[in-house]
Scaffold this motif. Structure first.
Motif, PDB file in Angstrom:
ATOM      1  N   LYS A 249      27.699   1.935   2.490  1.00 18.28           N
ATOM      2  CA  LYS A 249      26.295   1.768   3.092  1.00 18.28           C
ATOM      3  C   LYS A 249      24.909   2.041   2.653  1.00 18.28           C
ATOM      4  N   LEU A 250      25.705   3.386   1.521  1.00 16.39           N
ATOM      5  CA  LEU A 250      24.501   4.119   0.963  1.00 16.39           C
ATOM      6  C   LEU A 250      24.170   3.343  -0.398  1.00 16.39           C
ATOM      7  N   TYR A 251      25.093   2.212  -0.809  1.00 18.09           N
ATOM      8  CA  TYR A 251      24.692   0.764  -1.907  1.00 18.09           C
ATOM      9  C   TYR A 251      24.604   0.043  -2.199  1.00 18.09           C
ATOM     10  N   PHE A 252      24.794  -0.245  -0.733  1.00 16.08           N
ATOM     11  CA  PHE A 252      24.853  -2.021  -1.540  1.00 16.08           C
ATOM     12  C   PHE A 252      24.324  -2.522   0.515  1.00 16.08           C
ATOM     13  N   THR A 253      23.669  -3.845   0.185  1.00 16.12           N
ATOM     14  CA  THR A 253      23.765  -4.608   1.589  1.00 16.12           C
ATOM     15  C   THR A 253      23.752  -6.226   1.248  1.00 16.12           C
ATOM     16  N   PRO A 254      23.499  -6.724   1.704  1.00 15.50           N
ATOM     17  CA  PRO A 254      24.269  -6.420   3.245  1.00 15.50           C
ATOM     18  C   PRO A 254      26.267  -5.796   3.679  1.00 15.50           C
ATOM     19  N   ASP A 255      26.636  -5.877   2.458  1.00 21.32           N
ATOM     20  CA  ASP A 255      27.761  -5.377   2.676  1.00 21.32           C
ATOM     21  C   ASP A 255      28.665  -5.599   1.018  1.00 21.32           C
ATOM     22  N   LEU A 256      29.916  -5.102   0.619  1.00 19.27           N
ATOM     23  CA  LEU A 256      30.724  -4.748  -0.361  1.00 19.27           C
ATOM     24  C   LEU A 256      30.969  -5.717   0.050  1.00 19.27           C
ATOM     25  N   PHE A 257      31.409  -6.525  -0.688  1.00 15.44           N
ATOM     26  CA  PHE A 257      32.740  -8.414  -0.641  1.00 15.44           C
ATOM     27  C   PHE A 257      31.480  -9.634   0.347  1.00 15.44           C
ATOM     28  N   HIS A 258      30.429  -9.253   0.254  1.00 13.02           N
ATOM     29  CA  HIS A 258      29.359 -10.304   1.405  1.00 13.02           C
ATOM     30  C   HIS A 258      28.952 -11.349   0.547  1.00 13.02           C
ATOM     31  N   ALA A 260      26.627 -12.099   0.051  1.00  7.97           N
ATOM     32  CA  ALA A 260      25.364 -12.158  -0.433  1.00  7.97           C
ATOM     33  C   ALA A 260      25.392 -10.703  -0.740  1.00  7.97           C
ATOM     34  N   CYS A 261      25.895  -9.874  -1.337  1.00 13.37           N
ATOM     35  CA  CYS A 261      25.994  -8.042  -1.758  1.00 13.37           C
ATOM     36  C   CYS A 261      24.949  -7.850  -3.087  1.00 13.37           C
ATOM     37  N   GLU A 262      24.218  -7.007  -2.456  1.00  9.79           N
ATOM     38  CA  GLU A 262      23.046  -6.552  -3.635  1.00  9.79           C
ATOM     39  C   GLU A 262      23.200  -5.046  -3.351  1.00  9.79           C
ATOM     40  N   TRP A 263      23.027  -4.597  -4.168  1.00  6.77           N
ATOM     41  CA  TRP A 263      22.546  -3.024  -4.852  1.00  6.77           C
ATOM     42  C   TRP A 263      21.277  -2.701  -3.612  1.00  6.77           C
ATOM     43  N   LYS A 264      21.080  -2.002  -2.515  1.00  5.23           N
ATOM     44  CA  LYS A 264      20.134  -1.524  -1.706  1.00  5.23           C
ATOM     45  C   LYS A 264      19.405  -1.136  -2.411  1.00  5.23           C
ATOM     46  N   HIS A 265      19.136   0.060  -3.341  1.00  6.75           N
ATOM     47  CA  HIS A 265      17.906   0.313  -3.675  1.00  6.75           C
ATOM     48  C   HIS A 265      17.218  -1.354  -4.964  1.00  6.75           C
ATOM     49  N   LEU A 266      17.882  -1.980  -5.046  1.00  8.16           N
ATOM     50  CA  LEU A 266      16.637  -3.171  -5.886  1.00  8.16           C
ATOM     51  C   LEU A 266      16.699  -3.869  -4.741  1.00  8.16           C
ATOM     52  N   ARG A 267      17.704  -4.280  -3.747  1.00  9.71           N
ATOM     53  CA  ARG A 267      16.739  -5.404  -2.484  1.00  9.71           C
ATOM     54  C   ARG A 267      15.337  -4.122  -2.090  1.00  9.71           C
ATOM     55  N   ASN A 268      15.705  -2.810  -2.116  1.00 11.57           N
ATOM     56  CA  ASN A 268      14.425  -2.078  -0.813  1.00 11.57           C
ATOM     57  C   ASN A 268      13.013  -2.181  -1.771  1.00 11.57           C
ATOM     58  N   ARG A 269      12.740  -2.256  -3.097  1.00 12.83           N
ATOM     59  CA  ARG A 269      12.207  -1.830  -4.508  1.00 12.83           C
ATOM     60  C   ARG A 269      10.395  -2.957  -3.917  1.00 12.83           C
TER      61      ARG A 269
END
Length: 269
Positions: A249-258, A260-269
Motif C-alpha cells: 500500500k505504501l509503494y503500489f496502486t491499486p495493488d501489486l499484481f493488479h 493496472a499496478c503502478e508506483w504510487k508516488h509516480l501516479r501521485n505526481r
C-alpha cells in the motif's frame, strides 16, 4: 544426495520457469526515467537468488549491481568447497536448472543465497541492515568471488548508518532486498521464544517512505526489488500478510499484481 537433474522434469512452458510460489511484476522505473524494473515476491528468501541471477544475466554488464538487504538475519552463510563446486557447475542460462537449484540445493534455512550470488559475481558489494546480534559477526568483510573480484560485505545496525554508507558510495545500480521479518522485534530467535512483537506501522512507513533520502537513493538506482514474506519468521501467515500489505500500500496502486499496478508516488505526481 540426489541430483535434481535426474528427475527429468518436463516443463510445459520453457519460456517461463520460476521457483515454486514465486511471482514477479514488471513496472515502470520508480525514478520516472522511462525504463522498467521488476519486483519479485516469494515466501522462501533463497529464491531471491533466481531473480538476481536472471537480472544480472539480462543486464549483460561487467559490474553487477550492489545489494541492499533489510532482514532480521544477516543471511551471510558462506558456500563451502562442495557448495562452490555446485555453483560452478550450475548452468546459469537454464532457468529450469536455476529454479531447481534454488529449491533443492541452496540452504533451506535461507541463509546462503547472498554469498552464493556473490561467489558467482551476480551481485557486487553487499550492504545488510539487520537486527540479529546472536553469534553473527558485525565487522565488515572482504569476500573474493570465483573470478577473483573483491566484494566488501558491510553490516549495519541502524538505517542511519546504512544511509550514510550508501549516500557516500559510488554505487550505480542496486538490488533492493526486503525480508518482512525485518519488521519483527521479538521472534523465534529472541528471548521469549514464540512471542512476536513488531515495529510500529508508523516506523515502518517512516523508514520505507519514497521521499526519504535512503529510498530516493535506492529508487534512483533500482535494478530489481525482491520481497521475501517468510511467514514462519513473521509470526504466521496473517502477520506476514499484514506486513506485506503495509509495504504494497505504501509503494503500489491499486495493488501489486493488479493489471493496472503502478508506483504510487509516480501516479501521485
Amino acid at each position: 544426495m540426489r541430483d535434481f537433474k535426474e528427475l527429468e522434469l518436463t516443463f510445459r512452458n520453457d519460456s517461463y520457469i520460476v521457483p515454486p510460489g514465486c511471482r514477479k511484476e514488471i513496472l515502470t522505473h520508480p525514478s520516472g526515467n522511462g525504463k522498467v524494473v521488476e519486483v519479485a515476491l516469494f515466501q522462501e528468501h533463497r529464491y531471491a537468488f533466481f531473480y538476481w541471477l536472471q537480472w544480472t544475466r539480462e543486464r549483460k554488464q561487467s559490474t553487477p549491481p550492489c545489494l541492499v538487504s533489510l532482514d532480521w538475519h544477516q543471511d551471510l552463510g558462506y558456500p563451502g568447497d562442495i557448495e562452490q563446486q555446485w555453483l560452478k557447475d550450475l548452468n546459469q542460462s537454464d532457468d529450469g536448472e536455476v529454479a531447481g537449484f534454488c529449491w533443492a540445493t541452496l540452504p533451506n534455512n535461507n541463509d546462503g543465497q547472498i554469498m552464493a550470488a556473490v561467489y558467482l559475481n551476480l551481485i557486487g558489494d553487499v550492504y545488510v541492515h539487520c537486527r540479529d546480534g546472536y553469534g553473527d559477526e558485525w565487522a565488515d568483510e572482504l569476500f573474493h568471488d570465483r573470478f577473483g573480484n573483491a566484494h566488501p560485505i558491510r553490516k549495519f545496525r541502524t538505517p542511519q548508518q546504512l544511509e550514510a554508507a550508501l549516500l557516500t558510495s559510488s554505487e550505480q545500480a542496486v538490488y533492493f532486498d526486503l525480508d518482512l521479518d525485518f519488521f519483527t522485534y521479538r521472534n523465534h530467535y529472541t528471548e521469549g521464544g514464540s512471542r512476536f512483537t513488531y515495529m510500529p506501522k508508523g516506523k515502518i512507513l517512516e523508514l520505507l517512505a519514497p521521499e526519504t533520502s535512503l529510498m530516493r537513493w535506492i529508487f534512483a538506482r533500482l535494478a530489481g526489488f525482491t520481497i521475501a514474506t517468510e511467514p514462519e519468521f513473521c509470526g504466521g501467515i496473517s502477520k506476514s500478510n499484514k506486513l506485506l500489505d503495509m509495504v504494497t500500500k505504501l509503494y503500489f496502486t491499486p495493488d501489486l499484481f493488479h493489471d493496472a499496478c503502478e508506483w504510487k508516488h509516480l501516479r501521485n505526481r
